[in-house]
Design a protein around this motif. Structure first.
Motif, mmCIF file in Angstrom:
data_model
loop_
_atom_site.group_PDB
_atom_site.id
_atom_site.type_symbol
_atom_site.label_atom_id
_atom_site.label_comp_id
_atom_site.label_asym_id
_atom_site.label_seq_id
_atom_site.Cartn_x
_atom_site.Cartn_y
_atom_site.Cartn_z
ATOM 1 N N LYS A 1 94.946 34.566 24.132
ATOM 2 C CA LYS A 1 95.430 34.637 22.864
ATOM 3 C C LYS A 1 94.791 34.074 21.943
ATOM 4 N N LYS A 2 94.569 32.475 22.339
ATOM 5 C CA LYS A 2 93.987 31.731 21.237
ATOM 6 C C LYS A 2 92.443 31.853 21.358
ATOM 7 N N GLY A 3 91.796 32.891 21.848
ATOM 8 C CA GLY A 3 90.548 33.247 21.727
ATOM 9 C C GLY A 3 90.333 34.358 20.712
ATOM 10 N N GLY B 1 93.762 34.205 15.074
ATOM 11 C CA GLY B 1 93.843 35.606 14.845
ATOM 12 C C GLY B 1 95.052 36.284 15.425
ATOM 13 N N TYR B 2 95.267 36.062 16.478
ATOM 14 C CA TYR B 2 96.588 36.595 17.105
ATOM 15 C C TYR B 2 97.961 36.329 16.216
ATOM 16 N N LYS B 3 97.891 35.209 15.804
ATOM 17 C CA LYS B 3 99.069 34.635 15.092
ATOM 18 C C LYS B 3 99.233 35.361 13.738
ATOM 19 N N LEU C 1 102.277 41.600 10.818
ATOM 20 C CA LEU C 1 103.215 42.759 11.386
ATOM 21 C C LEU C 1 104.779 42.571 10.904
ATOM 22 N N GLU C 2 105.415 41.370 10.815
ATOM 23 C CA GLU C 2 106.533 41.209 10.636
ATOM 24 C C GLU C 2 106.896 41.751 9.322
ATOM 25 N N GLY C 3 106.162 41.321 8.510
ATOM 26 C CA GLY C 3 106.628 42.032 7.090
ATOM 27 C C GLY C 3 106.324 43.505 6.930
HETATM 28 C C1 LIG Z 1 104.357 42.595 22.500
HETATM 29 C C2 LIG Z 1 104.277 41.449 21.501
HETATM 30 C C3 LIG Z 1 105.513 41.055 20.856
HETATM 31 C C4 LIG Z 1 103.831 40.330 22.375
HETATM 32 O O1 LIG Z 1 103.624 39.084 21.689
HETATM 33 P P1 LIG Z 1 102.996 37.972 22.433
HETATM 34 O O2 LIG Z 1 104.069 37.371 23.422
HETATM 35 O O3 LIG Z 1 101.923 37.915 22.891
HETATM 36 O O4 LIG Z 1 103.113 36.779 21.230
HETATM 37 P P2 LIG Z 1 103.577 35.279 21.212
HETATM 38 O O5 LIG Z 1 103.024 34.430 22.416
HETATM 39 O O6 LIG Z 1 105.005 35.105 21.029
HETATM 40 O O7 LIG Z 1 103.008 34.881 19.761
HETATM 41 C C5 LIG Z 1 101.617 34.456 19.686
HETATM 42 C C6 LIG Z 1 101.654 33.631 18.450
HETATM 43 O O8 LIG Z 1 101.705 34.101 17.316
HETATM 44 C C7 LIG Z 1 103.036 33.228 16.693
HETATM 45 N N1 LIG Z 1 103.724 34.470 16.254
HETATM 46 C C8 LIG Z 1 104.423 35.345 16.761
HETATM 47 N N2 LIG Z 1 105.020 36.228 15.843
HETATM 48 C C9 LIG Z 1 104.953 35.449 14.786
HETATM 49 C C10 LIG Z 1 105.251 35.854 13.474
HETATM 50 N N3 LIG Z 1 106.170 37.071 13.155
HETATM 51 N N4 LIG Z 1 104.871 35.200 12.385
HETATM 52 C C11 LIG Z 1 104.207 34.023 12.619
HETATM 53 N N5 LIG Z 1 103.583 33.739 13.808
HETATM 54 C C12 LIG Z 1 104.029 34.532 14.820
HETATM 55 C C13 LIG Z 1 103.594 32.797 17.792
HETATM 56 O O9 LIG Z 1 104.192 31.686 17.415
HETATM 57 C C14 LIG Z 1 102.473 32.291 18.502
HETATM 58 O O10 LIG Z 1 101.775 31.257 17.964
HETATM 59 P P3 LIG Z 1 101.429 29.767 18.611
HETATM 60 O O11 LIG Z 1 100.901 30.254 20.057
HETATM 61 O O12 LIG Z 1 102.946 29.550 19.129
HETATM 62 O O13 LIG Z 1 100.583 29.000 17.773
HETATM 63 C C15 LIG Z 1 103.003 41.511 20.566
HETATM 64 O O14 LIG Z 1 101.764 41.684 21.211
HETATM 65 C C16 LIG Z 1 103.035 43.017 19.780
HETATM 66 O O15 LIG Z 1 103.902 42.786 18.805
HETATM 67 N N6 LIG Z 1 102.626 43.883 20.017
HETATM 68 C C17 LIG Z 1 102.648 44.924 19.424
HETATM 69 C C18 LIG Z 1 101.380 45.114 18.276
HETATM 70 C C19 LIG Z 1 101.358 46.061 17.376
HETATM 71 O O16 LIG Z 1 102.309 46.091 16.663
HETATM 72 N N7 LIG Z 1 100.386 46.884 17.258
HETATM 73 C C20 LIG Z 1 100.271 47.644 16.072
HETATM 74 C C21 LIG Z 1 99.162 47.548 15.209
HETATM 75 S S1 LIG Z 1 99.071 48.321 13.733
HETATM 76 C C22 LIG Z 1 98.730 49.948 14.078
HETATM 77 O O17 LIG Z 1 99.393 50.542 14.695
HETATM 78 C C23 LIG Z 1 97.729 50.624 13.275
HETATM 79 C C24 LIG Z 1 98.645 51.258 12.307
HETATM 80 S S2 LIG Z 1 98.068 50.457 11.013
HETATM 81 O O18 LIG Z 1 96.836 50.778 10.580
HETATM 82 O O19 LIG Z 1 98.631 49.379 10.562
#
Ligand SMILES: CC(C)(COP(=O)(O)OP(=O)(O)OC[C@H]1O[C@@H](n2cnc3c(N)ncnc32)[C@H](O)[C@@H]1OP(=O)(O)O)[C@@H](O)C(=O)NCCC(=O)NCCSC(=O)CCS(=O)O
Length: 378
Positions: free
Chosen positions: A176-178, A229-231, A237-239
């Motif tokens: 994820k950090k890559g 990037g992942y963060k 996405l939250e908003g």
């Molecule tokens: C399924 C998931 C929820 C799994 O998430 P993870 O377990 O892989 O992620 P974490 O390890 O918890 O978090 C990684 C990293 O990010 C930080 N984080 C997480 N959430 C937030 C937040 N809301 N605000 C700020 N930071 C956040 C977290 O602290 C970690 O950072 P550190 O490592 O601690 O530094 C996830 O994979 C998920 O949500 N999956 C769904 C993806 C999705 O919604 N896809 C749709 C994309 S858009 C689309 O469909 C196209 C339509 S359009 O054009 O928009």
């Protein structure tokens, strides 16, 4: 929830614009798969492209609550329009606002937030939707550039958008950090619109597959630092999920309002069908569900406006609003009976349009995962 005078004024402004410039054309846009460029431009001129962005960077900064009200209004007129507007506001503008440099804000955020350009969000890949960290798209540093190669799937405004936020792997050994985030103008050579999807609904917005083929972008287009990037994606996405929940409310409300009017006009067994308890109770349920969903959306939005954590509430709002909206739209069809199944009546289109709200920007199952994590740690 009691709205402020300003929020009511913004809501009225959006409602007035939608009544005149969006709702009357929705059926035609759906049928002909027309991208409503002019109507969208008008929304941009009203400040609805940059609703969360400060004026300094071209936005109107009306806040999440007012933005949710605006998205509900737009969605009540046309679901596809509200998707384009939700995406450009949240996952288009917010990553640049929150992680961009002043130069990036000047160059990319200003034109987005001021309504001149549309944003897109390139996270999902053909094999990686819910498991968003499993990206294959690569960005390789080459002097003062990065070269992007890979495929992105289901990209709203991938064709008609101007500026894309693209997520790609810069360090394959770091998980994820890559992953890193980049700002990519869609006219960059190597940004290829490989396919525009043929969808069940929301036909007025384009959903594209984008191929990056040796797409060379300046290193200065990296958002934040390498590995962030992942963060950046998840925080955007939250908003974004509040926006999708608001648009589900708007579509559900439109279907409910149409069904209510129909029930008052249509007669059976010698009286308006609304006088039959079976129909009345269905409409009472629908009205209650629209209100409940809206209150959840506004609750999450208010928390966000107050700078409080709202990940759980945003996911709950998206989960509930999108699921109940499908039920409300289905019930609206039921109230209209056979006519509800015809393309001549708007509830058929709204039902098709609303279905995706349970899938994009995180499926209902992903929302439950995030909610479960939150309640597990309470
Ligand atoms: C399924 C998931 C929820 C799994 O998430 P993870 O377990 O892989 O992620 P974490 O390890 O918890 O978090 C990684 C990293 O990010 C930080 N984080 C997480 N959430 C937030 C937040 N809301 N605000 C700020 N930071 C956040 C977290 O602290 C970690 O950072 P550190 O490592 O601690 O530094 C996830 O994979 C998920 O949500 N999956 C769904 C993806 C999705 O919604 N896809 C749709 C994309 S858009 C689309 O469909 C196209 C339509 S359009 O054009 O928009």
């Amino acid at each position: 929830m009691i709205l402020t005078e300003e929020q009511t004024m913004i809501q009225d402004m959006a409602r007035g614009y939608v009544r005149e410039h969006i709702a009357p054309f929705s059926e035609e846009w759906d049928k002909n798969k027309t991208f409503p460029a002019e109507a969208l431009q008008g929304l941009g001129e009203l400040g609805f492209y940059g609703m969360l962005v400060p004026e300094q960077w071209g936005g109107s900064e009306i806040g999440y609550t007012a933005a949710a009200l605006v998205l509900e209004e737009i969605a009540a007129g046309d679901g596809a329009c509200s998707t384009v507007i939700s995406v450009t506001n949240s996952v288009g503008c917010m990553p640049i606002l929150n992680f961009g440099t002043d130069e990036q804000k000047e160059k990319f955020l200003k034109p987005l937030a001021s309504g001149q350009k549309l944003g897109a969000f390139c996270l999902t890949e053909p094999h990686a939707g819910s498991d968003a960290a499993d990206l294959k798209t690569k960005a390789v540093k080459d002097g003062d550039h990065y070269i992007l190669n890979g495929v992105k799937q289901f990209i709203t405004s991938g064709k008609n958008g101007d500026i894309a936020i693209v997520f790609a792997v810069t360090d394959p050994s770091a998980g994820k950090k890559g992953i890193s985030a980049f700002v990519v103008p869609t006219d960059t050579p190597g940004y290829i619109v490989a396919n525009v999807e043929d969808k069940m609904g929301q036909n007025a917005s384009d959903t594209a597959q984008i191929v990056f083929e040796d797409c060379k972008i300046p290193a200065e287009n990296l958002l934040g630092k390498e590995g962030e990037g992942y963060k950046i994606a998840l925080s955007g996405l939250e908003g974004g999920r509040i926006g999708i929940a608001a648009q589900a409310v708007g579509m559900a409300r439109a279907a409910y309002e149409y069904a209510l009017q129909y029930a008052k006009d249509r007669t059976s067994f010698g009286k308006p069908i609304f006088k039959h308890q079976a129909v009345q109770f269905k409409l009472a349920d629908m009205a209650t569900q629209v209100d409940a969903a809206r209150n959840m959306v506004l609750n999450a939005a208010q928390l966000r406006d107050a700078g409080k954590p709202c990940l759980k509430e945003a996911c709950m709002a998206k989960l509930f609003a999108s699921e109940i909206a499908e039920k409300i739209c289905s019930d609206a069809i039921q109230v209209l009976g056979g006519y509800g199944y015809l393309k001549d009546y708007p509830v058929e289109r709204i039902y098709r349009d609303v279905r995706i709200a349970q899938i994009y920007e995180g499926t209902s199952e992903v929302q439950k995962m995030v909610i479960a994590r939150a309640i597990g740690s309470e």
